[in-house]
Design a protein around this motif. Structure first.
Motif, PDB file in Angstrom:
ATOM      1  N   ILE A 288       0.841  -1.195   0.000  1.00 31.98           N
ATOM      2  CA  ILE A 288       0.000   0.000   0.000  1.00 31.98           C
ATOM      3  C   ILE A 288       0.873   1.241   0.000  1.00 31.98           C
ATOM      4  N   LYS A 289       0.339   2.331  -0.557  1.00 39.85           N
ATOM      5  CA  LYS A 289       1.094   3.566  -0.699  1.00 39.85           C
ATOM      6  C   LYS A 289       0.169   4.746  -0.420  1.00 39.85           C
ATOM      7  N   GLY A 290       0.701   5.751   0.259  1.00 42.62           N
ATOM      8  CA  GLY A 290      -0.088   6.945   0.509  1.00 42.62           C
ATOM      9  C   GLY A 290       0.523   7.798   1.604  1.00 42.62           C
ATOM     10  N   THR A 291      -0.121   8.926   1.874  1.00 42.23           N
ATOM     11  CA  THR A 291       0.285   9.749   2.998  1.00 42.23           C
ATOM     12  C   THR A 291      -0.157   9.060   4.277  1.00 42.23           C
ATOM     13  N   LEU A 292       0.310   9.564   5.410  1.00 41.58           N
ATOM     14  CA  LEU A 292      -0.090   8.960   6.673  1.00 41.58           C
ATOM     15  C   LEU A 292      -1.607   8.991   6.842  1.00 41.58           C
ATOM     16  N   GLU A 293      -2.240  10.059   6.338  1.00 42.46           N
ATOM     17  CA  GLU A 293      -3.706  10.148   6.438  1.00 42.46           C
ATOM     18  C   GLU A 293      -4.386   9.095   5.567  1.00 42.46           C
ATOM     19  N   GLU A 294      -3.781   8.789   4.425  1.00 40.75           N
ATOM     20  CA  GLU A 294      -4.389   7.821   3.497  1.00 40.75           C
ATOM     21  C   GLU A 294      -4.110   6.378   3.897  1.00 40.75           C
ATOM     22  N   LEU A 295      -3.025   6.166   4.654  1.00 40.05           N
ATOM     23  CA  LEU A 295      -2.626   4.802   4.964  1.00 40.05           C
ATOM     24  C   LEU A 295      -3.583   4.088   5.911  1.00 40.05           C
ATOM     25  N   GLY A 296      -4.196   4.839   6.837  1.00 41.36           N
ATOM     26  CA  GLY A 296      -5.103   4.206   7.799  1.00 41.36           C
ATOM     27  C   GLY A 296      -6.207   3.411   7.125  1.00 41.36           C
ATOM     28  N   PRO A 297      -7.029   4.051   6.246  1.00 37.97           N
ATOM     29  CA  PRO A 297      -8.073   3.290   5.541  1.00 37.97           C
ATOM     30  C   PRO A 297      -7.497   2.172   4.673  1.00 37.97           C
ATOM     31  N   ALA A 298      -6.321   2.424   4.051  1.00 40.18           N
ATOM     32  CA  ALA A 298      -5.729   1.401   3.179  1.00 40.18           C
ATOM     33  C   ALA A 298      -5.311   0.174   3.983  1.00 40.18           C
ATOM     34  N   ILE A 299      -4.788   0.387   5.177  1.00 38.15           N
ATOM     35  CA  ILE A 299      -4.380  -0.745   6.028  1.00 38.15           C
ATOM     36  C   ILE A 299      -5.605  -1.538   6.469  1.00 38.15           C
ATOM     37  N   HIS A 300      -6.696  -0.843   6.809  1.00 33.60           N
ATOM     38  CA  HIS A 300      -7.923  -1.546   7.201  1.00 33.60           C
ATOM     39  C   HIS A 300      -8.453  -2.390   6.039  1.00 33.60           C
ATOM     40  N   THR A 301      -8.382  -1.851   4.829  1.00 30.42           N
ATOM     41  CA  THR A 301      -8.828  -2.604   3.649  1.00 30.42           C
ATOM     42  C   THR A 301      -7.957  -3.838   3.434  1.00 30.42           C
ATOM     43  N   ALA A 302      -6.637  -3.668   3.560  1.00 24.77           N
ATOM     44  CA  ALA A 302      -5.721  -4.800   3.368  1.00 24.77           C
ATOM     45  C   ALA A 302      -5.956  -5.879   4.409  1.00 24.77           C
ATOM     46  N   ALA A 303      -6.301  -5.475   5.624  1.00 25.48           N
ATOM     47  CA  ALA A 303      -6.502  -6.432   6.719  1.00 25.48           C
ATOM     48  C   ALA A 303      -7.660  -7.383   6.448  1.00 25.48           C
ATOM     49  N   GLN A 304      -8.562  -6.999   5.563  1.00 27.59           N
ATOM     50  CA  GLN A 304      -9.727  -7.836   5.274  1.00 27.59           C
ATOM     51  C   GLN A 304      -9.355  -9.122   4.551  1.00 27.59           C
ATOM     52  N   SER A 305      -8.148  -9.162   3.970  1.00 29.20           N
ATOM     53  CA  SER A 305      -7.732 -10.380   3.250  1.00 29.20           C
ATOM     54  C   SER A 305      -6.981 -11.351   4.154  1.00 29.20           C
ATOM     55  N   ALA A 306      -6.893 -11.058   5.447  1.00 29.36           N
ATOM     56  CA  ALA A 306      -6.207 -11.951   6.383  1.00 29.36           C
ATOM     57  C   ALA A 306      -6.905 -13.302   6.436  1.00 29.36           C
ATOM     58  N   GLN A 307      -6.109 -14.339   6.641  1.00 29.77           N
ATOM     59  CA  GLN A 307      -6.641 -15.688   6.771  1.00 29.77           C
ATOM     60  C   GLN A 307      -6.516 -16.135   8.226  1.00 29.77           C
ATOM     61  N   SER A 308      -7.181 -17.210   8.547  1.00 31.49           N
ATOM     62  CA  SER A 308      -7.128 -17.740   9.909  1.00 31.49           C
ATOM     63  C   SER A 308      -5.680 -18.005  10.315  1.00 31.49           C
ATOM     64  N   GLU A 309      -5.249 -17.360  11.378  1.00 29.45           N
ATOM     65  CA  GLU A 309      -3.906 -17.494  11.933  1.00 29.45           C
ATOM     66  C   GLU A 309      -2.813 -17.022  10.978  1.00 29.45           C
ATOM     67  N   ARG A 310      -3.182 -16.333   9.904  1.00 27.40           N
ATOM     68  CA  ARG A 310      -2.192 -15.818   8.970  1.00 27.40           C
ATOM     69  C   ARG A 310      -2.474 -14.347   8.699  1.00 27.40           C
ATOM     70  N   PRO A 311      -1.792 -13.450   9.409  1.00 21.81           N
ATOM     71  CA  PRO A 311      -1.988 -12.024   9.155  1.00 21.81           C
ATOM     72  C   PRO A 311      -1.457 -11.635   7.792  1.00 21.81           C
ATOM     73  N   VAL A 312      -1.897 -10.515   7.306  1.00 17.49           N
ATOM     74  CA  VAL A 312      -1.425 -10.002   6.022  1.00 17.49           C
ATOM     75  C   VAL A 312      -0.020  -9.424   6.207  1.00 17.49           C
ATOM     76  N   TRP A 313       0.899  -9.812   5.343  1.00 15.61           N
ATOM     77  CA  TRP A 313       2.231  -9.226   5.338  1.00 15.61           C
ATOM     78  C   TRP A 313       2.188  -7.962   4.488  1.00 15.61           C
ATOM     79  N   LEU A 314       2.606  -6.842   5.073  1.00 12.82           N
ATOM     80  CA  LEU A 314       2.455  -5.548   4.413  1.00 12.82           C
ATOM     81  C   LEU A 314       3.786  -4.928   4.003  1.00 12.82           C
ATOM     82  N   GLU A 315       3.770  -4.299   2.839  1.00 13.05           N
ATOM     83  CA  GLU A 315       4.794  -3.347   2.433  1.00 13.05           C
ATOM     84  C   GLU A 315       4.111  -1.984   2.404  1.00 13.05           C
ATOM     85  N   VAL A 316       4.657  -1.029   3.138  1.00 10.36           N
ATOM     86  CA  VAL A 316       4.042   0.293   3.252  1.00 10.36           C
ATOM     87  C   VAL A 316       4.990   1.336   2.668  1.00 10.36           C
TER      88      VAL A 316
END
Length: 406
Positions: A288-316
Motif C-alpha cells: 500500500i502507498k499513501g500519505t499517513l492520512e491515506e494509509l489508515g483506511p488502506a491498512i484496514h482494507t488490506a486487513a480484510q484479506s487476512a486468513q485464519s492465523e495468517r496475518p497479512v504481510w504488508l509493504e508500506v
C-alpha cells in the motif's frame, strides 16, 4: 500424456526475515491433490526447486515429502536444476530417488543420452520424449577463449546453448525413427528468453550468464516448459513455449499476478491443450502507498484479506516530503489490533530520495557484481566515453577471473 508444468518453488526462501515453510507445505498438499484429481502422468519442475545451494533441513524435508507423496499418486516426477540449485545437492540422491519414479537432472550430462527421458503414462506405456535441459552454466557447454570481449562471450554461450538444444532434439528424432514411434517431443529450459517479463525477485547469480535466449533458437518441440521467470507467460506469443511462473509471490512486485501451474495435454499428434490451474493464496500479502492520512483506511482494507492465523504481510510506502523521525511507531499505531504485519516501510518523498533509500536498504548479498559496479559508477560524474570504457574494462576483468576459476 498429461503433464503438470511448474517451476521456481524456491524452497527455503526467507522473505524479509519470514520463512515460507507453511506456504510451501500448503502448496505441496494442494499440488498433490491436483495430481490425483486431474490424473497427472508427470509433474515437471523446471528449475529452482530450492532457493539456495545449501537449503535448510526443513526445505529438504519438504522436498523428500513431495517425492513420497507423488509416488503414492502414481505420477512420475522430473526435477531440473535452476540457477539457484546446487548441482551437488540435487545430484547426491538422484539414483535413490529414481527408485521412487523421480528423475533428477542436476546439470548438463556428460552423455546426451542421459538427458533424453522416455516419459510413461499411468498405464506404463511410453507417451512422450523429454529433452531434459536444466540451467546451463557456461563451463557446461563451452570453453573460454582468451581475448574474447564480453559481447563475444555472450554470443559464444548463446551458440553453445543453441547447439545443445539442437543436438538433444536430433537425438529424440533418431529415437522416434529407430523405434518407429510418433511420441511427442517436449523440451525444458531454465533461462531468460527475449521479451520475457521478469520481477525484482529474479536475479542472475552468475556473472557472464546468458542475458536472453532468442525464441527462434529453440528446436521445434511440441511443448517447451521453461522456468526462471516468475511471471506466467507465453514466449513470443507462442502457445507451446511457456513460463509457468512461481507458485507463490517471491517479492512484493509479484502481487497482482495470478499464480498458476500448467496442465499440458499431448498425444501422438502433438500438443492438444494447455490449461492454467490457478494456485490459491496461502499467505496474504499487500503493498500500500499513501500519505499517513491515506494509509489508515488502506491498512484496514488490506486487513480484510487476512486468513485464519495468517496475518497479512504488508509493504508500506509513505508519500510526502516531510521527514518523520517517528515514522515506524506511527505506522505501528495504525496497524494496532489488526491482523497485519508490516515487513517493510519505505519513503516516497521524491525520485532521488526514493532511489537513495532503496540503495540503503539493499545489501550486497542481494546484488550481483554487475549491479554493485553499476551503482558505484552512478556516484561519479564522468564523461559518457570514460564510463563506457570503465564498463568494458570491468567486463574483461570479470571474464578473466571466471576463466581462472573454471
Amino acid at each position: 500424456m498429461r503433464i503438470l508444468h511448474t517451476s521456481d518453488w524456491h524452497l527455503g526462501q526467507h522473505f524479509m526475515g519470514k520463512t515460507r515453510q507453511d506456504e510451501h507445505q500448503a502448496f505441496i498438499a494442494w499440488l498433490v491433490d491436483q495430481v490425483a484429481k486431474h490424473r497427472i502422468d508427470v509433474v515437471l519442475i523446471a528449475g529452482d526447486i530450492f532457493d539456495t545451494g545449501a537449503p535448510p533441513s526443513y526445505a529438504r524435508e519438504i522436498y523428500n515429502s513431495l517425492i513420497v507423496k507423488l509416488h503414492d499418486t502414481g505420477a512420475q516426477l522430473v526435477v531440473l536444476a535452476g540457477n539457484h540449485d546446487s548441482v551437488a545437492t540435487l545430484g547426491e540422491s538422484k539414483h535413490l530417488l529414481a527408485r521412487l519414479g523421480t528423475h533428477v537432472i542436476p546439470a548438463v550430462a556428460d552423455s546426451l543420452e542421459n538427458q533424453l527421458l522416455t516419459l510413461k503414462n499411468r498405464s506404463g506405456q511410453p507417451a512422450a520424449l523429454l529433452c531434459a535441459i536444466p540451467f546451463i552454466r557456461p563451463r557446461d557447454v563451452m570453453q573460454s577463449q582468451a581475448g574474447q570481449s564480453a559481447e563475444e562471450k555472450q554470443l559464444s554461450l548463446q551458440e553453445a546453448i543453441h547447439a545443445h538444444y539442437q543436438q538433444l532434439y536430433a537425438l529424440a528424432e533418431e529415437y522416434r525413427t529407430q523405434y518407429e514411434t510418433h511420441l511427442p517431443i517436449i523440451a525444458t529450459g531454465h533461462l531468460t528468453t527475449v521479451g520475457a517479463s521478469a520481477s525484482e525477485s529474479v536475479r542472475e547469480i552468475y556473472v557472464g550468464s546468458l542475458e536472453a535466449f532468442p525464441t527462434a533458437a529453440f528446436p521445434p518441440a511440441d511443448y517447451i516448459a521453461l522456468g526462471h521467470i516468475h511471471r506466467p507467460q507465453k514466449v513470443g506469443g507462442l502457445e507451446h513455449i511457456r513460463y509457468c511462473g512461481s507458485p507463490i509471490p517471491l517479492s512484493f512486485d509479484e502481487l497482482g499476478q495470478q499464480k498458476e501451474v500448467l496442465l499440458v495435454d499431448l498425444d501422438e499428434t502433438g500438443l492438444k491443450q494447455i490449461t492454467a490451474i490457478p494456485v490459491p493464496i496461502f499467505q496474504p500479502l499487500a503493498s500500500i502507498k499513501g500519505t499517513l492520512e491515506e494509509l489508515g483506511p488502506a491498512i484496514h482494507t488490506a486487513a480484510q484479506s487476512a486468513q485464519s492465523e495468517r496475518p497479512v504481510w504488508l509493504e508500506v510506502t509513505v508519500r510526502g516530503d516531510d521527514y518523520l523521525s517517528d515514522l515506524q511507531p506511527r505506522i505501528q499505531a495504525l496497524t494496532e489490533g489488526l491482523p497485519v504485519e508490516v515487513l517493510r516501510i519505505r519513503r516516497d518523498r521524491s525520485e532521488v530520495a526514493a532511489r537513495l533509500h532503496a540503495e540503503a536498504k539493499v545489501t550486497l548479498d542481494e546484488l550481483s557484481p554487475d549491479e554493485v559496479f553499476a551503482k558505484r559508477l552512478e556516484q561519479e560524474d564522468l564523461p559518457e566515453e570514460l564510463t563506457q570504457q570503465l564498463k568494458q574494462r570491468y567486463q574483461n576483468i570479470v571474464s578473466l577471473l571466471r576463466e581462472e576459476q573454471a
